[in-house]
Design a protein around this motif. Sequence first.
Motif, PDB file in Angstrom:
ATOM      1  N   THR A   6      -6.092  -8.405  -3.052  1.00 51.98           N
ATOM      2  CA  THR A   6      -7.225  -7.654  -3.162  1.00 51.98           C
ATOM      3  C   THR A   6      -8.666  -8.349  -2.793  1.00 51.98           C
ATOM      4  OG1 THR A   6      -7.763  -7.855  -5.468  1.00 51.98           O
ATOM      5  CG2 THR A   6      -6.582  -6.118  -4.954  1.00 51.98           C
ATOM      6  N   ALA A   7      -9.577  -7.594  -2.080  1.00 50.74           N
ATOM      7  CA  ALA A   7     -10.450  -8.488  -1.817  1.00 50.74           C
ATOM      8  C   ALA A   7     -11.191  -8.966  -2.859  1.00 50.74           C
ATOM      9  CB  ALA A   7     -11.649  -7.474  -0.748  1.00 50.74           C
ATOM     10  N   GLN A   8     -11.323  -8.478  -4.052  1.00 54.39           N
ATOM     11  CA  GLN A   8     -12.010  -9.137  -5.137  1.00 54.39           C
ATOM     12  C   GLN A   8     -11.656 -10.454  -5.559  1.00 54.39           C
ATOM     13  OE1 GLN A   8     -10.723  -5.818  -5.264  1.00 54.39           O
ATOM     14  NE2 GLN A   8     -13.063  -5.038  -4.539  1.00 54.39           N
TER      15      GLN A   8
ATOM     16  N   ILE B  26     -16.488 -11.524   3.294  1.00 54.17           N
ATOM     17  CA  ILE B  26     -16.778 -12.167   4.444  1.00 54.17           C
ATOM     18  C   ILE B  26     -18.199 -11.720   5.070  1.00 54.17           C
ATOM     19  CG2 ILE B  26     -14.583 -12.556   5.159  1.00 54.17           C
ATOM     20  CD1 ILE B  26     -14.394 -10.207   6.863  1.00 54.17           C
ATOM     21  N   LEU B  27     -18.783 -10.757   4.291  1.00 56.72           N
ATOM     22  CA  LEU B  27     -20.144 -10.293   4.658  1.00 56.72           C
ATOM     23  C   LEU B  27     -21.272 -10.684   3.735  1.00 56.72           C
ATOM     24  CD1 LEU B  27     -19.502  -6.573   5.866  1.00 56.72           C
ATOM     25  CD2 LEU B  27     -19.360  -8.746   7.153  1.00 56.72           C
TER      26      LEU B  27
ATOM     27  N   HIS C 149     -10.157  -5.275   3.572  1.00 56.91           N
ATOM     28  CA  HIS C 149     -11.548  -5.454   3.704  1.00 56.91           C
ATOM     29  C   HIS C 149     -12.100  -4.001   3.839  1.00 56.91           C
ATOM     30  CE1 HIS C 149     -15.752  -6.885   4.761  1.00 56.91           C
ATOM     31  NE2 HIS C 149     -15.394  -7.546   3.813  1.00 56.91           N
ATOM     32  N   GLU C 150     -12.855  -3.307   2.814  1.00 54.26           N
ATOM     33  CA  GLU C 150     -13.306  -2.005   3.041  1.00 54.26           C
ATOM     34  C   GLU C 150     -14.231  -1.977   3.870  1.00 54.26           C
ATOM     35  OE1 GLU C 150     -13.038   1.936   2.506  1.00 54.26           O
ATOM     36  OE2 GLU C 150     -11.793   0.594   1.393  1.00 54.26           O
ATOM     37  N   ALA C 151     -15.383  -2.701   3.873  1.00 53.61           N
ATOM     38  CA  ALA C 151     -16.407  -2.668   5.004  1.00 53.61           C
ATOM     39  C   ALA C 151     -16.084  -2.840   6.235  1.00 53.61           C
ATOM     40  CB  ALA C 151     -17.518  -3.794   4.489  1.00 53.61           C
ATOM     41  N   THR C 152     -15.104  -3.629   6.642  1.00 52.21           N
ATOM     42  CA  THR C 152     -14.757  -3.895   8.098  1.00 52.21           C
ATOM     43  C   THR C 152     -13.448  -2.960   8.519  1.00 52.21           C
ATOM     44  OG1 THR C 152     -13.346  -5.629   7.720  1.00 52.21           O
ATOM     45  CG2 THR C 152     -15.675  -6.171   8.272  1.00 52.21           C
ATOM     46  N   GLN C 153     -13.182  -2.314   7.391  1.00 52.61           N
ATOM     47  CA  GLN C 153     -11.891  -1.509   7.646  1.00 52.61           C
ATOM     48  C   GLN C 153     -10.715  -2.098   8.361  1.00 52.61           C
ATOM     49  OE1 GLN C 153     -11.567   2.309   6.880  1.00 52.61           O
ATOM     50  NE2 GLN C 153     -12.762   1.316   5.510  1.00 52.61           N
ATOM     51  N   SER C 154     -10.476  -3.333   8.012  1.00 53.11           N
ATOM     52  CA  SER C 154      -9.466  -4.301   8.628  1.00 53.11           C
ATOM     53  C   SER C 154      -8.683  -4.969   7.296  1.00 53.11           C
ATOM     54  CB  SER C 154     -10.211  -5.186   9.581  1.00 53.11           C
ATOM     55  OG  SER C 154     -10.897  -6.175   8.790  1.00 53.11           O
ATOM     56  N   TYR C 155      -7.583  -5.433   7.844  1.00 50.41           N
ATOM     57  CA  TYR C 155      -6.657  -6.330   7.208  1.00 50.41           C
ATOM     58  C   TYR C 155      -7.012  -7.480   7.464  1.00 50.41           C
ATOM     59  CZ  TYR C 155      -3.921  -2.449   5.383  1.00 50.41           C
ATOM     60  OH  TYR C 155      -3.572  -1.189   4.837  1.00 50.41           O
ATOM     61  N   VAL C 156      -7.379  -8.474   6.664  1.00 54.94           N
ATOM     62  CA  VAL C 156      -7.866  -9.979   6.879  1.00 54.94           C
ATOM     63  C   VAL C 156      -6.635 -11.005   6.613  1.00 54.94           C
ATOM     64  CG1 VAL C 156      -9.458 -11.608   6.306  1.00 54.94           C
ATOM     65  CG2 VAL C 156     -10.234  -9.272   6.160  1.00 54.94           C
TER      66      VAL C 156
ATOM     67  N   VAL D 184     -24.882  -9.232  23.356  1.00 56.41           N
ATOM     68  CA  VAL D 184     -23.473  -8.837  23.314  1.00 56.41           C
ATOM     69  C   VAL D 184     -22.759  -9.639  22.110  1.00 56.41           C
ATOM     70  CG1 VAL D 184     -21.195  -9.276  24.518  1.00 56.41           C
ATOM     71  CG2 VAL D 184     -23.431  -8.409  25.581  1.00 56.41           C
ATOM     72  N   ILE D 185     -22.954 -10.871  22.005  1.00 55.93           N
ATOM     73  CA  ILE D 185     -22.464 -11.650  20.852  1.00 55.93           C
ATOM     74  C   ILE D 185     -22.800 -10.935  19.435  1.00 55.93           C
ATOM     75  CG2 ILE D 185     -22.067 -13.736  19.661  1.00 55.93           C
ATOM     76  CD1 ILE D 185     -20.529 -13.480  22.278  1.00 55.93           C
ATOM     77  N   ALA D 186     -24.245 -10.743  19.463  1.00 56.64           N
ATOM     78  CA  ALA D 186     -24.496  -9.844  18.015  1.00 56.64           C
ATOM     79  C   ALA D 186     -23.856  -8.649  17.694  1.00 56.64           C
ATOM     80  CB  ALA D 186     -26.214  -9.856  18.154  1.00 56.64           C
ATOM     81  N   PHE D 187     -23.573  -7.990  18.805  1.00 56.30           N
ATOM     82  CA  PHE D 187     -22.864  -6.750  18.891  1.00 56.30           C
ATOM     83  C   PHE D 187     -21.340  -7.033  18.283  1.00 56.30           C
ATOM     84  CE2 PHE D 187     -20.186  -3.357  20.321  1.00 56.30           C
ATOM     85  CZ  PHE D 187     -20.860  -2.241  20.127  1.00 56.30           C
ATOM     86  N   LEU D 188     -20.677  -7.821  18.937  1.00 61.29           N
ATOM     87  CA  LEU D 188     -19.392  -8.221  18.453  1.00 61.29           C
ATOM     88  C   LEU D 188     -19.261  -8.768  16.955  1.00 61.29           C
ATOM     89  CD1 LEU D 188     -17.975 -10.143  21.667  1.00 61.29           C
ATOM     90  CD2 LEU D 188     -18.035  -7.594  21.254  1.00 61.29           C
ATOM     91  N   GLY D 189     -20.218  -9.532  16.579  1.00 56.40           N
ATOM     92  CA  GLY D 189     -20.248  -9.920  15.292  1.00 56.40           C
ATOM     93  C   GLY D 189     -21.004  -9.116  14.408  1.00 56.40           C
ATOM     94  N   ASN D 190     -21.442  -7.717  14.526  1.00 59.96           N
ATOM     95  CA  ASN D 190     -21.946  -6.868  13.723  1.00 59.96           C
ATOM     96  C   ASN D 190     -20.884  -6.194  12.991  1.00 59.96           C
ATOM     97  OD1 ASN D 190     -24.070  -5.295  13.029  1.00 59.96           O
ATOM     98  ND2 ASN D 190     -23.977  -3.657  14.676  1.00 59.96           N
ATOM     99  N   LEU D 191     -20.591  -6.998  11.820  1.00 59.99           N
ATOM    100  CA  LEU D 191     -19.533  -6.626  11.127  1.00 59.99           C
ATOM    101  C   LEU D 191     -20.012  -5.655   9.805  1.00 59.99           C
ATOM    102  CD1 LEU D 191     -17.763 -10.008  10.322  1.00 59.99           C
ATOM    103  CD2 LEU D 191     -17.053  -8.123  12.086  1.00 59.99           C
TER     104      LEU D 191
END
Length: 408
Positions: free
Chosen positions: A3-5, A10-11, A35-42, A162-169
């Motif tokens: 679990t992320a806890q 990462i944010l 990871h709930e905030a990014t809706q992804s498996y890390v 563009v890079i800010a957009f890509l990293g806008n987690l």
Amino acid sequence: MSTAQQVPDILSPEFAADPYPAYRAMRESAPLFWHEATQSYVISRYEDVERVFKDKKNEFTTDNYDWQIEPVHGKTILQLSGREHAVRRALVAPAFRGSDLQEKFLPVIEHNSRELIDAFRHTGSADLVADYATRFPVNVIADMLGLDKADHARFHRWYTSVIAFLGNLSGDPEVTAAGERTRVEFAEYMFPIIRERRENLGDDLLSTLCAAEVDGVRMSDEDIKAFCSLLLAAGGETTDKAIASIFANLLLHPEQLAAVREDRGLIARAFAETLRYTPPVHMIMRQSATEVTLSGGTIPAGATVTCLIGAANRDPERYREPDRFDIFRDDLTTTTAFSAAADHLAFALGRHFCVGALLAKAEVEIGVGQLLDAMPDVRLADGFDPVEQGVFTRGPQSLPVRFTPVAR
């Protein structure tokens, strides 16, 4: 499934300040977590990230780029697969290797590096990020494409957004809007240039892209614009941070800096070790095509997977003393470090291995060599300690140095 806890978020500001302790905790106790905030498996272990990138069983896709990068670049080669991807890659790849790179672009790289260094070589001081690293790769790409370098400020603003957009987690709406505006502005800038270039082909990369044909397929104006947008962002941001990080790492390890100054053949080793130790890109996403079992659990089909390059490249199961910067380590192969057979993960691997890896190597070898010539006794400004910044991409924001000017 962990679990992320169990690990730092990462944010979180703590992660942004220094992700390496968090990476260690992830590898050890939560090698796969949701990871709930990014809706992804890390994932964070070398063997897992390597498996995702190599993807020998076609378990992963780049469908995540439909929402991650298409809004800012348009549809790019990164989103394609199968024959469509192979043909598009065959159209663009020749410009980044072999004779084209040697004959056409090495002089462009040498000239642009020297031009920037000439502005400060006589002063005895410089900020290697502001005065050199952020400008050099963008100037090279603009020259390669035959674009007007007087537009440098616009190119830099575009690739930064563009890079800010890509990293806008965290999903900041202002960052999203700025990225989407950039796509419109860049298209308005590029389409007239592409149309004019098709009518008057030259010997620049843009002309090559306009004329390229493989199996009867040519690139559309949209294809070319999207590739140029990708090239500016990926080639600008990564090489910028790589050069800054190489110098930060070497300046903090004076005996290794002295070795590189003495033997310029070691620049490639210093670059490879920097890509492992402090990679410019810390995370790349993929999407699962099927249910996949990795360390610690199962990822369902259709899920986003965040691959932590910065963590995997410091996995003690893969590298001895991974938290030590050592250009002489024998468990990193320099001869393959800039090919799809690399044993670090900074350029990804497999069919989506970075097409610009050899261009980046040429830029770094020429740029670092010329900087060392201009600054033989280069040292950090008094009291300055290099600090990395960034989460998605990461590197020093500033690198003030002092040196004794040498006559040209």
